[in-house]
Design a protein around this motif. Structure first.
Motif, PDB file in Angstrom:
ATOM      1  N   UNK A   1       0.803  -1.220   0.000  1.00  0.00           N
ATOM      2  CA  UNK A   1       0.000   0.000   0.000  1.00  0.00           C
ATOM      3  C   UNK A   1       0.838   1.272   0.000  1.00  0.00           C
ATOM      4  N   UNK A   2       2.081   1.212  -0.469  1.00  0.00           N
ATOM      5  CA  UNK A   2       2.924   2.409  -0.498  1.00  0.00           C
ATOM      6  C   UNK A   2       2.383   3.442  -1.475  1.00  0.00           C
ATOM      7  N   UNK A   3       1.872   2.976  -2.592  1.00  0.00           N
ATOM      8  CA  UNK A   3       1.259   3.886  -3.562  1.00  0.00           C
ATOM      9  C   UNK A   3      -0.083   3.312  -3.978  1.00  0.00           C
ATOM     10  N   UNK A   4      -1.116   4.031  -3.658  1.00  0.00           N
ATOM     11  CA  UNK A   4      -2.446   3.603  -4.044  1.00  0.00           C
ATOM     12  C   UNK A   4      -2.742   4.153  -5.431  1.00  0.00           C
ATOM     13  N   UNK A   5      -3.409   3.345  -6.234  1.00  0.00           N
ATOM     14  CA  UNK A   5      -3.619   3.706  -7.638  1.00  0.00           C
ATOM     15  C   UNK A   5      -5.087   3.596  -8.004  1.00  0.00           C
ATOM     16  N   UNK A   6      -5.414   4.212  -9.131  1.00  0.00           N
ATOM     17  CA  UNK A   6      -6.758   4.087  -9.686  1.00  0.00           C
ATOM     18  C   UNK A   6      -6.744   3.027 -10.771  1.00  0.00           C
ATOM     19  N   UNK A   7      -7.895   2.439 -11.066  1.00  0.00           N
ATOM     20  CA  UNK A   7      -7.939   1.454 -12.144  1.00  0.00           C
ATOM     21  C   UNK A   7      -7.572   2.085 -13.479  1.00  0.00           C
ATOM     22  N   UNK A   8      -7.056   1.286 -14.340  1.00  0.00           N
ATOM     23  CA  UNK A   8      -6.602   1.735 -15.640  1.00  0.00           C
ATOM     24  C   UNK A   8      -7.778   1.755 -16.604  1.00  0.00           C
ATOM     25  N   UNK A   9      -8.187   2.936 -16.991  1.00  0.00           N
ATOM     26  CA  UNK A   9      -9.220   3.100 -18.002  1.00  0.00           C
ATOM     27  C   UNK A   9      -8.678   4.037 -19.051  1.00  0.00           C
ATOM     28  N   UNK A  10      -8.892   3.812 -20.295  1.00  0.00           N
ATOM     29  CA  UNK A  10      -9.743   2.792 -20.887  1.00  0.00           C
ATOM     30  C   UNK A  10      -9.067   1.426 -20.891  1.00  0.00           C
ATOM     31  N   UNK A  11      -9.896   0.407 -21.015  1.00  0.00           N
ATOM     32  CA  UNK A  11      -9.438  -0.967 -21.148  1.00  0.00           C
ATOM     33  C   UNK A  11      -9.868  -1.433 -22.537  1.00  0.00           C
ATOM     34  N   UNK A  12      -8.942  -2.020 -23.288  1.00  0.00           N
ATOM     35  CA  UNK A  12      -9.191  -2.420 -24.669  1.00  0.00           C
ATOM     36  C   UNK A  12      -9.211  -3.942 -24.776  1.00  0.00           C
ATOM     37  N   UNK A  13     -10.220  -4.444 -25.490  1.00  0.00           N
ATOM     38  CA  UNK A  13     -10.336  -5.867 -25.792  1.00  0.00           C
ATOM     39  C   UNK A  13     -10.313  -6.025 -27.301  1.00  0.00           C
ATOM     40  N   UNK A  14      -9.533  -6.966 -27.792  1.00  0.00           N
ATOM     41  CA  UNK A  14      -9.500  -7.285 -29.222  1.00  0.00           C
ATOM     42  C   UNK A  14      -9.734  -8.772 -29.372  1.00  0.00           C
ATOM     43  N   UNK A  15     -10.760  -9.115 -30.133  1.00  0.00           N
ATOM     44  CA  UNK A  15     -11.090 -10.522 -30.324  1.00  0.00           C
ATOM     45  C   UNK A  15     -11.481 -11.223 -29.038  1.00  0.00           C
ATOM     46  N   UNK A  16     -12.079 -10.487 -28.109  1.00  0.00           N
ATOM     47  CA  UNK A  16     -12.514 -11.067 -26.850  1.00  0.00           C
ATOM     48  C   UNK A  16     -11.416 -11.207 -25.809  1.00  0.00           C
ATOM     49  N   UNK A  17     -10.202 -10.807 -26.153  1.00  0.00           N
ATOM     50  CA  UNK A  17      -9.075 -10.938 -25.229  1.00  0.00           C
ATOM     51  C   UNK A  17      -8.664  -9.560 -24.727  1.00  0.00           C
ATOM     52  N   UNK A  18      -8.307  -9.513 -23.458  1.00  0.00           N
ATOM     53  CA  UNK A  18      -7.878  -8.268 -22.845  1.00  0.00           C
ATOM     54  C   UNK A  18      -6.511  -7.869 -23.388  1.00  0.00           C
ATOM     55  N   UNK A  19      -6.422  -6.665 -23.954  1.00  0.00           N
ATOM     56  CA  UNK A  19      -5.147  -6.113 -24.409  1.00  0.00           C
ATOM     57  C   UNK A  19      -4.527  -5.306 -23.278  1.00  0.00           C
ATOM     58  N   UNK A  20      -5.328  -4.491 -22.620  1.00  0.00           N
ATOM     59  CA  UNK A  20      -4.844  -3.659 -21.524  1.00  0.00           C
ATOM     60  C   UNK A  20      -5.312  -2.232 -21.717  1.00  0.00           C
ATOM     61  N   UNK A  21      -4.590  -1.323 -21.092  1.00  0.00           N
ATOM     62  CA  UNK A  21      -4.933   0.084 -21.172  1.00  0.00           C
ATOM     63  C   UNK A  21      -4.332   0.749 -22.398  1.00  0.00           C
ATOM     64  N   UNK A  22      -4.482   2.055 -22.457  1.00  0.00           N
ATOM     65  CA  UNK A  22      -3.985   2.822 -23.590  1.00  0.00           C
ATOM     66  C   UNK A  22      -2.470   2.689 -23.732  1.00  0.00           C
ATOM     67  N   UNK A  23      -1.765   2.683 -22.605  1.00  0.00           N
ATOM     68  CA  UNK A  23      -0.305   2.553 -22.677  1.00  0.00           C
ATOM     69  C   UNK A  23       0.103   1.225 -23.311  1.00  0.00           C
ATOM     70  N   UNK A  24      -0.591   0.164 -22.976  1.00  0.00           N
ATOM     71  CA  UNK A  24      -0.304  -1.154 -23.565  1.00  0.00           C
ATOM     72  C   UNK A  24      -0.679  -1.176 -25.045  1.00  0.00           C
ATOM     73  N   UNK A  25      -1.801  -0.563 -25.390  1.00  0.00           N
ATOM     74  CA  UNK A  25      -2.231  -0.495 -26.788  1.00  0.00           C
ATOM     75  C   UNK A  25      -1.192   0.228 -27.641  1.00  0.00           C
ATOM     76  N   UNK A  26      -0.691   1.339 -27.148  1.00  0.00           N
ATOM     77  CA  UNK A  26       0.325   2.096 -27.884  1.00  0.00           C
ATOM     78  C   UNK A  26       1.623   1.299 -27.975  1.00  0.00           C
ATOM     79  N   UNK A  27       2.008   0.634 -26.904  1.00  0.00           N
ATOM     80  CA  UNK A  27       3.229  -0.174 -26.921  1.00  0.00           C
ATOM     81  C   UNK A  27       3.133  -1.298 -27.956  1.00  0.00           C
ATOM     82  N   UNK A  28       1.986  -1.934 -28.035  1.00  0.00           N
ATOM     83  CA  UNK A  28       1.779  -3.002 -29.028  1.00  0.00           C
ATOM     84  C   UNK A  28       1.836  -2.424 -30.434  1.00  0.00           C
TER      85      UNK A  28
END
Length: 120
Positions: A75-102
């Protein structure tokens, strides 16, 4: 993390939307980052289904995630959930940062082709 988002999506009743649509963006209501994800995908000719969750849902997910971190003594750093969340083909890709990285690594277009979202 993936289990957290899948549980949240199931609780919100979005499982059928995620499974039925090729590309789904789940985002906070009127949050610009959701539109950034949408513009990126639409720029690649992959049209999305956008689902906006309420601030009450976001607050509940934030509380659940932070309680989990506190109980696991991380609990050293409390965070908020990552939105937006992207799904492609029914599979979780992740947030915007993950989408851009891919996308930067060149894996997004093959992923969209495999899911049937684009036909380049």
């Amino acid at each position: 993390m993936e289990q957290f988002y899948m549980a949240a999506i199931k609780e919100e009743g979005l499982i059928s939307i995620v499974k039925r649509s090729i590309v789904v963006i789940v985002g906070r209501r009127a949050y610009y980052m959701s539109y950034v994800a949408q513009r990126l995908l639409e720029g690649l000719k992959a049209y999305t289904t956008m689902y906006e969750v309420s601030e009450v849902f976001v607050a509940r997910m934030t509380l659940i995630r932070n309680l989990g971190r506190i109980l696991s003594e991380d609990d050293k750093t409390l965070v908020t959930p990552l939105f937006p969340v992207v799904f492609i083909g029914g599979k979780l890709v992740g947030g915007l940062d993950r989408l851009i990285a891919i996308h930067v690594t060149g894996k997004l277009i093959p992923m969209l082709k495999a899911a049937g979202a684009i036909w380049l």
